[in-house]
Write an enzyme that holds these catalytic residues in place. Structure first.
Site, PDB file in Angstrom:
ATOM      1  N   ARG A  49    -145.612  53.940 -37.583  1.00 38.36           N
ATOM      2  CA  ARG A  49    -146.454  54.607 -38.579  1.00 38.36           C
ATOM      3  C   ARG A  49    -146.974  53.563 -39.561  1.00 38.36           C
ATOM      4  O   ARG A  49    -146.453  53.348 -40.640  1.00 38.36           O
ATOM      5  CB  ARG A  49    -145.651  55.680 -39.323  1.00 38.36           C
ATOM      6  CG  ARG A  49    -146.442  56.431 -40.393  1.00 38.36           C
ATOM      7  CD  ARG A  49    -147.499  57.311 -39.804  1.00 38.36           C
ATOM      8  NE  ARG A  49    -146.922  58.404 -39.036  1.00 38.36           N
ATOM      9  CZ  ARG A  49    -147.625  59.213 -38.233  1.00 38.36           C
ATOM     10  NH1 ARG A  49    -148.938  59.020 -38.092  1.00 38.36           N
ATOM     11  NH2 ARG A  49    -147.027  60.183 -37.559  1.00 38.36           N
ATOM     12  N   GLN A  67    -149.730  61.543 -26.555  1.00 36.18           N
ATOM     13  CA  GLN A  67    -150.951  61.467 -27.351  1.00 36.18           C
ATOM     14  C   GLN A  67    -151.289  60.017 -27.656  1.00 36.18           C
ATOM     15  O   GLN A  67    -150.430  59.207 -27.950  1.00 36.18           O
ATOM     16  CB  GLN A  67    -150.786  62.249 -28.655  1.00 36.18           C
ATOM     17  CG  GLN A  67    -151.957  62.077 -29.616  1.00 36.18           C
ATOM     18  CD  GLN A  67    -152.054  63.157 -30.653  1.00 36.18           C
ATOM     19  OE1 GLN A  67    -152.196  64.331 -30.335  1.00 36.18           O
ATOM     20  NE2 GLN A  67    -151.965  62.775 -31.927  1.00 36.18           N
ATOM     21  N   ARG A  72    -149.394  51.944 -27.341  1.00 34.14           N
ATOM     22  CA  ARG A  72    -148.798  51.776 -28.666  1.00 34.14           C
ATOM     23  C   ARG A  72    -147.290  51.971 -28.670  1.00 34.14           C
ATOM     24  O   ARG A  72    -146.632  51.716 -29.688  1.00 34.14           O
ATOM     25  CB  ARG A  72    -149.454  52.728 -29.669  1.00 34.14           C
ATOM     26  CG  ARG A  72    -149.215  54.195 -29.399  1.00 34.14           C
ATOM     27  CD  ARG A  72    -149.931  55.085 -30.389  1.00 34.14           C
ATOM     28  NE  ARG A  72    -149.516  56.483 -30.218  1.00 34.14           N
ATOM     29  CZ  ARG A  72    -149.519  57.380 -31.179  1.00 34.14           C
ATOM     30  NH1 ARG A  72    -149.903  57.034 -32.400  1.00 34.14           N
ATOM     31  NH2 ARG A  72    -149.132  58.625 -30.954  1.00 34.14           N
ATOM     32  N   HIS A 144    -156.089  51.580 -34.469  1.00 33.37           N
ATOM     33  CA  HIS A 144    -155.719  52.622 -35.441  1.00 33.37           C
ATOM     34  C   HIS A 144    -155.271  51.973 -36.761  1.00 33.37           C
ATOM     35  O   HIS A 144    -154.095  52.032 -37.139  1.00 33.37           O
ATOM     36  CB  HIS A 144    -154.600  53.480 -34.843  1.00 33.37           C
ATOM     37  CG  HIS A 144    -154.397  54.799 -35.489  1.00 33.37           C
ATOM     38  ND1 HIS A 144    -154.095  54.956 -36.822  1.00 33.37           N
ATOM     39  CD2 HIS A 144    -154.440  56.056 -34.959  1.00 33.37           C
ATOM     40  CE1 HIS A 144    -153.946  56.242 -37.088  1.00 33.37           C
ATOM     41  NE2 HIS A 144    -154.158  56.922 -35.978  1.00 33.37           N
ATOM     42  N   ASP A 188    -159.768  64.220 -41.292  1.00 33.67           N
ATOM     43  CA  ASP A 188    -159.706  63.695 -39.924  1.00 33.67           C
ATOM     44  C   ASP A 188    -161.091  63.863 -39.295  1.00 33.67           C
ATOM     45  O   ASP A 188    -161.424  64.918 -38.773  1.00 33.67           O
ATOM     46  CB  ASP A 188    -158.643  64.444 -39.114  1.00 33.67           C
ATOM     47  CG  ASP A 188    -158.329  63.781 -37.785  1.00 33.67           C
ATOM     48  OD1 ASP A 188    -158.991  62.774 -37.449  1.00 33.67           O
ATOM     49  OD2 ASP A 188    -157.413  64.246 -37.080  1.00 33.67           O
ATOM     50  N   GLU A 248    -160.451  53.612 -38.435  1.00 28.54           N
ATOM     51  CA  GLU A 248    -160.080  53.241 -37.078  1.00 28.54           C
ATOM     52  C   GLU A 248    -161.321  52.960 -36.229  1.00 28.54           C
ATOM     53  O   GLU A 248    -162.124  53.859 -35.968  1.00 28.54           O
ATOM     54  CB  GLU A 248    -159.256  54.366 -36.452  1.00 28.54           C
ATOM     55  CG  GLU A 248    -158.130  54.868 -37.363  1.00 28.54           C
ATOM     56  CD  GLU A 248    -157.610  56.232 -36.957  1.00 28.54           C
ATOM     57  OE1 GLU A 248    -157.747  56.601 -35.769  1.00 28.54           O
ATOM     58  OE2 GLU A 248    -157.072  56.937 -37.842  1.00 28.54           O
TER      59      GLU A 248
END
Length: 280
Positions: A49, A67, A72, A144, A188, A248
């Site tokens: 995170r 997802q 990652r 990201h 978002d 991002e």
């Protein structure tokens, strides 16, 4: 999970966690420019995170696997020692190849090479996707980036005016009318075909403006979970949403098709413009 730290001669240093080859820290003259949660999980059991997680081979929910894909959360390899470049730049490479686990989800042969380069006031991250198989494949990808901010309430984002965006919170497609985007709620949005750099603007005496330039990454996602959603995240301190914004760089609204034996590079430059006039 192992971490790699390297520096250049202009007072910058970067830390890369081999879980996802995630850049978790970028400091210039002692100042941190990336956000990483105090509760981020760094043992490889989940995506980190904060920093710059790499999204590949799919952005968003994925019927074949986790997802945002597997890049990652996979352990990458350090593919080079630090090497000197022009004008004092220092670079390192990290790599990930298909294995039994990835082929069970996504039966493709690939090699990813991630090059992290420190320059005087710039961090460049470049992902090169190699198709090592005999058939073409398609994918989406995104860097990201969690940008550290002193106060999200006084931060603005410029460079998105007149872009079409998809709003994933309120649903629908719209055109951004604001010259300076302000975040004041769960946010978002996927901005499509962004032309030129995007700037995260703060107090010029401290963090200043961070300019984000992109190559082969036409889309820009802007994300902040805000108070209620942040409080529900196990790997985010509830009030940390005030200290971050995700800007991002991605290729996510159209899938990238890569023929066999071909490669393509997707890169971004994060440029510190503290104390300088920024061309918007």
């Amino acid at each position: 999970m192992p971490q790699v730290l390297f520096k250049n001669h202009s007072g910058s240093e970067v830390t890369v966690n081999l879980c996802g080859a995630t850049v978790t820290s970028w400091k210039h003259e002692g100042e941190e420019f990336l956000f990483c949660s105090k509760k981020a999980v760094l043992d490889g059991s989940k995506a980190i995170r904060g920093g710059i997680p790499i999204v590949f081979p799919n952005f968003g929910p994925w019927e074949l696997g986790p997802q945002h894909g597997f890049a990652r959360i996979k352990e990458w390899k350090q593919a080079s020692d630090p090497r000197d470049g022009e004008n004092g730049a220092v670079s390192m490479d990290f790599s990930l190849e298909d294995d039994d686990q990835t082929r069970q989800m996504w039966d493709k042969k690939f090699r990813l090479v991630y090059t992290v380069t420190l320059m005087q006031n710039t961090l460049e991250t470049a992902l090169t996707v190699h198709n090592t198989g005999g058939e073409e494949f398609d994918f989406t990808t995104l860097l990201h980036t969690y940008v550290r901010v002193e106060d999200i309430m006084t931060t603005t984002i410029t460079g998105l005016q007149n872009c079409t965006y998809t709003d994933k919170v309120h649903v629908g497609e719209h055109v951004e009318e604001r010259e300076a985007v302000v975040i004041d709620e769960n946010y978002d949005r996927i901005y499509q075909a962004v032309d030129g750099a995007v700037n995260v603007n703060q107090d010029m005496q401290t963090l200043g403006t961070l300019r984000i330039e992109r190559d082969n990454l036409p889309d820009v996602v802007v994300w902040n979970p805000w108070q209620e959603k942040a409080a529900a995240m196990s790997d985010l301190v509830p009030m940390e949403y005030l200290e971050m914004v995700c800007v991002e760089a991605g290729a996510v609204t159209s899938r990238v098709v890569l023929p066999p034996a071909q490669q393509r590079t997707f890169s971004q430059k994060l440029i510190i413009c503290r104390g300088q006039q920024v061309i918007l």
